[in-house]
Design a protein around this motif. Structure first.
Motif, PDB file in Angstrom:
ATOM      1  N   ASN A  98    -102.222 -12.727 -74.948  1.00  0.00           N
ATOM      2  CA  ASN A  98    -101.737 -13.828 -74.120  1.00  0.00           C
ATOM      3  C   ASN A  98    -100.203 -13.889 -74.110  1.00  0.00           C
ATOM      4  O   ASN A  98     -99.531 -13.214 -74.883  1.00  0.00           O
ATOM      5  CB  ASN A  98    -102.354 -15.163 -74.562  1.00  0.00           C
ATOM      6  N   LYS A  99     -99.684 -14.706 -73.215  1.00  0.00           N
ATOM      7  CA  LYS A  99     -98.237 -14.819 -73.011  1.00  0.00           C
ATOM      8  C   LYS A  99     -97.523 -15.304 -74.277  1.00  0.00           C
ATOM      9  O   LYS A  99     -96.472 -14.791 -74.649  1.00  0.00           O
ATOM     10  CB  LYS A  99     -97.985 -15.772 -71.847  1.00  0.00           C
ATOM     11  N   GLU A 100     -98.126 -16.274 -74.954  1.00  0.00           N
ATOM     12  CA  GLU A 100     -97.519 -16.831 -76.169  1.00  0.00           C
ATOM     13  C   GLU A 100     -97.354 -15.763 -77.245  1.00  0.00           C
ATOM     14  O   GLU A 100     -96.291 -15.638 -77.863  1.00  0.00           O
ATOM     15  CB  GLU A 100     -98.376 -17.984 -76.688  1.00  0.00           C
ATOM     16  N   THR A 101     -98.380 -14.960 -77.450  1.00  0.00           N
ATOM     17  CA  THR A 101     -98.334 -13.917 -78.477  1.00  0.00           C
ATOM     18  C   THR A 101     -97.332 -12.830 -78.116  1.00  0.00           C
ATOM     19  O   THR A 101     -96.563 -12.377 -78.970  1.00  0.00           O
ATOM     20  CB  THR A 101     -99.732 -13.306 -78.689  1.00  0.00           C
ATOM     21  N   SER A 102     -97.318 -12.429 -76.856  1.00  0.00           N
ATOM     22  CA  SER A 102     -96.380 -11.381 -76.460  1.00  0.00           C
ATOM     23  C   SER A 102     -94.935 -11.854 -76.590  1.00  0.00           C
ATOM     24  O   SER A 102     -94.073 -11.113 -77.079  1.00  0.00           O
ATOM     25  CB  SER A 102     -96.678 -10.872 -75.045  1.00  0.00           C
TER      26      SER A 102
ATOM     27  N   SER B 266     -85.363  -2.072 -74.506  1.00  0.00           N
ATOM     28  CA  SER B 266     -84.229  -2.974 -74.743  1.00  0.00           C
ATOM     29  C   SER B 266     -83.403  -3.151 -73.480  1.00  0.00           C
ATOM     30  O   SER B 266     -82.962  -4.256 -73.161  1.00  0.00           O
ATOM     31  CB  SER B 266     -83.335  -2.440 -75.860  1.00  0.00           C
ATOM     32  N   LYS B 267     -83.202  -2.073 -72.749  1.00  0.00           N
ATOM     33  CA  LYS B 267     -82.482  -2.162 -71.478  1.00  0.00           C
ATOM     34  C   LYS B 267     -83.256  -3.013 -70.480  1.00  0.00           C
ATOM     35  O   LYS B 267     -82.668  -3.823 -69.758  1.00  0.00           O
ATOM     36  CB  LYS B 267     -82.241  -0.765 -70.906  1.00  0.00           C
ATOM     37  N   ALA B 268     -84.558  -2.835 -70.442  1.00  0.00           N
ATOM     38  CA  ALA B 268     -85.395  -3.625 -69.532  1.00  0.00           C
ATOM     39  C   ALA B 268     -85.364  -5.095 -69.928  1.00  0.00           C
ATOM     40  O   ALA B 268     -85.290  -5.981 -69.063  1.00  0.00           O
ATOM     41  CB  ALA B 268     -86.821  -3.094 -69.545  1.00  0.00           C
ATOM     42  N   TYR B 269     -85.391  -5.382 -71.218  1.00  0.00           N
ATOM     43  CA  TYR B 269     -85.322  -6.758 -71.710  1.00  0.00           C
ATOM     44  C   TYR B 269     -84.001  -7.409 -71.284  1.00  0.00           C
ATOM     45  O   TYR B 269     -83.988  -8.524 -70.762  1.00  0.00           O
ATOM     46  CB  TYR B 269     -85.474  -6.775 -73.231  1.00  0.00           C
ATOM     47  N   ARG B 270     -82.888  -6.694 -71.502  1.00  0.00           N
ATOM     48  CA  ARG B 270     -81.575  -7.218 -71.085  1.00  0.00           C
ATOM     49  C   ARG B 270     -81.548  -7.459 -69.580  1.00  0.00           C
ATOM     50  O   ARG B 270     -80.985  -8.443 -69.112  1.00  0.00           O
ATOM     51  CB  ARG B 270     -80.460  -6.246 -71.479  1.00  0.00           C
TER      52      ARG B 270
ATOM     53  N   SER C 138     -91.761  -9.997 -65.540  1.00  0.00           N
ATOM     54  CA  SER C 138     -91.427 -10.131 -66.960  1.00  0.00           C
ATOM     55  C   SER C 138     -92.662 -10.310 -67.837  1.00  0.00           C
ATOM     56  O   SER C 138     -92.719  -9.757 -68.936  1.00  0.00           O
ATOM     57  CB  SER C 138     -90.454 -11.283 -67.173  1.00  0.00           C
ATOM     58  N   ASP C 139     -93.651 -11.061 -67.370  1.00  0.00           N
ATOM     59  CA  ASP C 139     -94.834 -11.286 -68.203  1.00  0.00           C
ATOM     60  C   ASP C 139     -95.538  -9.973 -68.540  1.00  0.00           C
ATOM     61  O   ASP C 139     -95.927  -9.749 -69.685  1.00  0.00           O
ATOM     62  CB  ASP C 139     -95.812 -12.241 -67.522  1.00  0.00           C
ATOM     63  N   GLU C 140     -95.688  -9.117 -67.550  1.00  0.00           N
ATOM     64  CA  GLU C 140     -96.344  -7.834 -67.808  1.00  0.00           C
ATOM     65  C   GLU C 140     -95.485  -6.946 -68.702  1.00  0.00           C
ATOM     66  O   GLU C 140     -95.994  -6.272 -69.593  1.00  0.00           O
ATOM     67  CB  GLU C 140     -96.673  -7.100 -66.514  1.00  0.00           C
ATOM     68  N   PHE C 141     -94.177  -6.959 -68.486  1.00  0.00           N
ATOM     69  CA  PHE C 141     -93.290  -6.175 -69.356  1.00  0.00           C
ATOM     70  C   PHE C 141     -93.434  -6.637 -70.801  1.00  0.00           C
ATOM     71  O   PHE C 141     -93.600  -5.829 -71.713  1.00  0.00           O
ATOM     72  CB  PHE C 141     -91.828  -6.282 -68.914  1.00  0.00           C
ATOM     73  N   PHE C 142     -93.350  -7.961 -71.031  1.00  0.00           N
ATOM     74  CA  PHE C 142     -93.461  -8.491 -72.390  1.00  0.00           C
ATOM     75  C   PHE C 142     -94.815  -8.129 -73.007  1.00  0.00           C
ATOM     76  O   PHE C 142     -94.888  -7.735 -74.164  1.00  0.00           O
ATOM     77  CB  PHE C 142     -93.277 -10.008 -72.409  1.00  0.00           C
ATOM     78  N   ARG C 143     -95.877  -8.252 -72.242  1.00  0.00           N
ATOM     79  CA  ARG C 143     -97.215  -7.934 -72.741  1.00  0.00           C
ATOM     80  C   ARG C 143     -97.330  -6.458 -73.142  1.00  0.00           C
ATOM     81  O   ARG C 143     -97.807  -6.132 -74.223  1.00  0.00           O
ATOM     82  CB  ARG C 143     -98.262  -8.298 -71.681  1.00  0.00           C
ATOM     83  N   ASN C 144     -96.856  -5.569 -72.275  1.00  0.00           N
ATOM     84  CA  ASN C 144     -96.937  -4.133 -72.565  1.00  0.00           C
ATOM     85  C   ASN C 144     -96.078  -3.743 -73.769  1.00  0.00           C
ATOM     86  O   ASN C 144     -96.511  -2.971 -74.622  1.00  0.00           O
ATOM     87  CB  ASN C 144     -96.531  -3.308 -71.338  1.00  0.00           C
ATOM     88  N   ALA C 145     -94.864  -4.277 -73.824  1.00  0.00           N
ATOM     89  CA  ALA C 145     -93.973  -3.955 -74.948  1.00  0.00           C
ATOM     90  C   ALA C 145     -94.543  -4.508 -76.255  1.00  0.00           C
ATOM     91  O   ALA C 145     -94.528  -3.826 -77.290  1.00  0.00           O
ATOM     92  CB  ALA C 145     -92.576  -4.517 -74.686  1.00  0.00           C
TER      93      ALA C 145
END
Length: 118
Positions: free
Chosen positions: A2-6, A22-26, A67-74
């Motif tokens: 879920n979003k909270e955990t990611s 890290s570049k994608a996060y920035r 961003s949600d999918e990026f955070f989940r995958n990372a």
């Protein structure tokens, strides 16, 4: 996941992001900070010069679905590759994720475990 955990994993174990992640996060954070000022060419150039915004196709591929999918995958990758490092601080009473890895009180049910010597 879920979003909270990611978000928890990225926030507290962000040092485990790959260089490309890290570049994608920035990039994601910078776009959010720019908000309505994205059309300001000078400001955009400053962000690009400081490498806060990326034009790298590999970075853009990571963030193409938001961003949600990026955070989940990372977060999934970090958890899979570093299960011995990542501590998901779940409440023993309700099972929900605490606010931080060091938290000793559940924000969901109020259960406290700071008196158990952990």
């Amino acid at each position: 996941m879920n979003k909270e955990t990611s978000r928890y994993i990225i926030n507290y174990y962000g040092g485990l992001l790959s260089e490309l992640e890290s570049k994608a996060y920035r990039h994601i954070i910078s776009l959010a900070k720019l908000g309505n000022r994205r059309k300001n060419k000078k400001l955009w150039e400053v962000y690009e010069k400081k490498e806060l915004i990326s034009s790298d196709p590999k970075v853009l591929e990571l963030v193409k679905n938001g961003s949600d999918e990026f955070f989940r995958n990372a977060a999934k990758r970090i958890l899979k590759e570093n299960p011995e490092i990542v501590f998901l601080n779940n409440c023993e009473k309700c099972g929900m994720l605490a606010r931080t890895p060091e938290a000793r009180q559940c924000r969901h049910c109020g259960n406290k475990w700071f008196d158990k010597g952990n």
